[in-house]
Design a protein around this motif. Structure first.
Motif, PDB file in Angstrom:
ATOM      1  N   PHE A  82       0.825  -1.211   0.000  1.00 24.64           N
ATOM      2  CA  PHE A  82       0.000   0.000   0.000  1.00 24.64           C
ATOM      3  C   PHE A  82       0.860   1.263   0.000  1.00 24.64           C
ATOM      4  CE2 PHE A  82      -4.165  -1.755   0.261  1.00 24.64           C
ATOM      5  CZ  PHE A  82      -4.024  -2.978   0.901  1.00 24.64           C
ATOM      6  N   GLN A  83       2.182   1.081  -0.070  1.00 22.98           N
ATOM      7  CA  GLN A  83       3.082   2.243  -0.135  1.00 22.98           C
ATOM      8  C   GLN A  83       2.916   2.916  -1.494  1.00 22.98           C
ATOM      9  OE1 GLN A  83       5.209   3.362   2.433  1.00 22.98           O
ATOM     10  NE2 GLN A  83       3.913   1.878   3.532  1.00 22.98           N
ATOM     11  N   PRO A 109       4.086   3.952  -8.966  1.00 23.97           N
ATOM     12  CA  PRO A 109       4.032   5.029  -7.961  1.00 23.97           C
ATOM     13  C   PRO A 109       2.813   5.927  -8.133  1.00 23.97           C
ATOM     14  CG  PRO A 109       5.520   5.677  -9.705  1.00 23.97           C
ATOM     15  CD  PRO A 109       4.990   4.294 -10.087  1.00 23.97           C
ATOM     16  N   LEU A 110       2.410   6.518  -6.997  1.00 19.79           N
ATOM     17  CA  LEU A 110       1.374   7.559  -6.975  1.00 19.79           C
ATOM     18  C   LEU A 110       1.982   8.751  -6.230  1.00 19.79           C
ATOM     19  CD1 LEU A 110      -1.352   8.981  -7.030  1.00 19.79           C
ATOM     20  CD2 LEU A 110      -2.149   7.391  -5.229  1.00 19.79           C
ATOM     21  N   ASN A 111       2.081   9.887  -6.925  1.00 21.90           N
ATOM     22  CA  ASN A 111       2.741  11.066  -6.356  1.00 21.90           C
ATOM     23  C   ASN A 111       1.778  11.889  -5.516  1.00 21.90           C
ATOM     24  OD1 ASN A 111       5.128  10.326  -7.602  1.00 21.90           O
ATOM     25  ND2 ASN A 111       4.671  11.510  -9.461  1.00 21.90           N
ATOM     26  N   GLU A 139       1.778   8.496   2.826  1.00 22.12           N
ATOM     27  CA  GLU A 139       2.353   7.148   2.744  1.00 22.12           C
ATOM     28  C   GLU A 139       1.475   6.204   1.926  1.00 22.12           C
ATOM     29  OE1 GLU A 139       5.834   7.323   3.972  1.00 22.12           O
ATOM     30  OE2 GLU A 139       5.144   5.309   4.457  1.00 22.12           O
ATOM     31  N   ASN A 140       0.147   6.261   2.236  1.00 23.00           N
ATOM     32  CA  ASN A 140      -0.779   5.359   1.524  1.00 23.00           C
ATOM     33  C   ASN A 140      -2.122   6.056   1.330  1.00 23.00           C
ATOM     34  OD1 ASN A 140      -2.262   5.026   4.004  1.00 23.00           O
ATOM     35  ND2 ASN A 140      -0.656   3.608   4.658  1.00 23.00           N
ATOM     36  N   PRO A 163       2.216  -6.973  -7.725  1.00 25.90           N
ATOM     37  CA  PRO A 163       2.859  -5.677  -7.514  1.00 25.90           C
ATOM     38  C   PRO A 163       2.589  -4.647  -8.606  1.00 25.90           C
ATOM     39  CG  PRO A 163       4.416  -7.190  -8.480  1.00 25.90           C
ATOM     40  CD  PRO A 163       3.137  -7.956  -8.327  1.00 25.90           C
ATOM     41  N   ASN A 164       1.824  -5.009  -9.682  1.00 29.57           N
ATOM     42  CA  ASN A 164       1.525  -3.920 -10.619  1.00 29.57           C
ATOM     43  C   ASN A 164       0.506  -2.975  -9.970  1.00 29.57           C
ATOM     44  OD1 ASN A 164      -0.469  -5.891 -10.749  1.00 29.57           O
ATOM     45  ND2 ASN A 164      -0.925  -5.522 -12.911  1.00 29.57           N
ATOM     46  N   PRO A 165       0.418  -1.742 -10.483  1.00 29.42           N
ATOM     47  CA  PRO A 165      -0.332  -0.701  -9.769  1.00 29.42           C
ATOM     48  C   PRO A 165      -1.833  -0.699 -10.052  1.00 29.42           C
ATOM     49  CG  PRO A 165       0.724   0.241 -11.689  1.00 29.42           C
ATOM     50  CD  PRO A 165       1.133  -1.214 -11.645  1.00 29.42           C
ATOM     51  N   HIS A 166      -2.614  -0.520  -8.992  1.00 26.89           N
ATOM     52  CA  HIS A 166      -4.074  -0.505  -9.114  1.00 26.89           C
ATOM     53  C   HIS A 166      -4.673   0.635  -8.310  1.00 26.89           C
ATOM     54  CE1 HIS A 166      -4.543  -4.306 -11.311  1.00 26.89           C
ATOM     55  NE2 HIS A 166      -3.424  -4.632 -10.711  1.00 26.89           N
TER      56      HIS A 166
END
Ligand SMILES: N[C@@H](CCC[C@H](N)C(=O)O)C(=O)O
Length: 325
Positions: free
Chosen positions: A131-132, A137-139, A143-144, A165-168
């Motif tokens: 959840f990091q 990445p999400l800028n 933290e989450n 681990p791909n982003p959702h």
């Protein structure tokens, strides 16, 4: 000229071209992998698929899977595709369980009892889970992001960001159809030039149907709307547990535009792991001969697996009947 044997496969009608580089020596360069995805996945001028699954030798597992989206981008993971690779490798090795190396983890896979009569079914491990925000990445300066607003995207929707681990990016809504234009506009934005998601993100809108039953619709990074996205369905199942809509360790039936899978969320000391259980269907096999510039191809020796395709349509009908209740 490059001549390859392909296997067209799908998991929940999230369809892929599987290329076996374990038993075949193709010597495909890194640039060619991207070009092959662009050429062969194109829905009008190619064979048509959501991506390519390169199934390769591994020095640390039974095999290795690399997944390329239809836009030529490589992803770290593919849940629906991993089930089809799991079947392919297990049948090649004549085993019922294996370990497949992926970009960020070696994942356990195993044959499961049919999720529906005569539908080949496999279970795959979806992990690591983070959840990091840096892992998507999400800028954002936090933290989450768990069930919170992202002001630039929406004044109403509450989002959870997770890497599997791909982003959702996931939100739970009441009416999926009514929200479809919102999902399309938002997904196009976060997968174009933007400051929030520099690498893009898979965007899922989820409806909680009843306890143990959810519907997930996903706009996939590098593809667009697909019939289903395995990592998205797994991540969405986890999010519904975090929101108290479902329970860890319970089987969650996940419906999608392409059919239905099951997910089971497990919690351990540090994080979570999700079991994704669903079909691994072979659609057809063929020989593809590609010109040196990778700009055109011919497909020959096509053999369609009629029974598998028929049996899978019965699962789809079953899922649709449930949804009409
Ligand atoms: N459809 C796959 C995910 C494929 C990669 C994804 N589009 C990404 O770029 O992260 C799945 O079943 O998980």
């Amino acid at each position: 000229m490059l001549q390859i044997e392909i296997l067209k496969v799908h998991g929940s009608n999230n369809d892929f071209i599987l290329i076996d580089e374990i038993t075949q020596e193709y010597h495909i360069t890194e640039e060619q992998r991207k070009e092959l995805a662009l050429l062969l996945c194109h829905r009008e001028t190619g064979i048509g698929a959501d991506g390519i699954l390169f199934t390769m030798k591994s020095e640390r597992a039974d095999a290795r899977m690399r997944v390329f989206n239809s836009d030529g981008s490589e992803a770290s993971m593919c849940g629906n595709g991993l089930r089809t690779v799991a079947r392919y490798v297990c049948e090649q090795l004549e085993v019922e369980a294996a370990v497949i190396e992926t970009m960020k983890a070696n994942l356990s896979v195993k044959k499961q009892e049919d999720i529906f009569p005569k539908v080949h079914t496999y279970q795959v491990e979806i992990s690591p889970v983070s959840f990091q925000l840096a892992d998507l990445p999400l800028n954002l300066k936090k933290e989450n992001l768990i069930n919170e607003k992202i002001e630039p995207l929406s004044n109403e929707l509450l989002f959870t960001a997770v890497a599997v681990p791909n982003p959702h990016l996931i939100t739970v809504v009441e009416d999926l159809e009514a929200q479809l234009p919102v999902q399309k506009k938002l997904s196009d934005y976060v997968n174009g030039p933007n400051d929030l998601f520099p690498d893009g993100v898979n965007v899922s809108f989820v409806k909680a149907i009843e306890k143990g039953h959810i519907y997930v619709r996903t706009y996939e990074r590098g593809v667009g709307f697909t019939n289903a996205c395995g990592t998205a369905m797994s991540a969405s199942s986890l999010v519904t547990c975090l929101l108290g809509l479902n329970e860890v360790e319970d089987k969650i039936h996940v419906y999608n535009d392409g059919g239905m899978v099951n997910c089971v969320v497990h919690q351990n000391e540090q994080s979570y792991q999700i079991d994704l259980i669903g079909n691994a269907t072979n659609v057809f096999k063929a020989t593809v001969t590609i010109d040196d510039q990778l700009k055109s191809f011919q497909m020959t020796n096509k053999h369609t697996f009629e029974d598998e395709n028929y049996n899978y349509t019965k699962l789809q009908q079953y899922a649709q009947e449930y949804l009409k209740k």
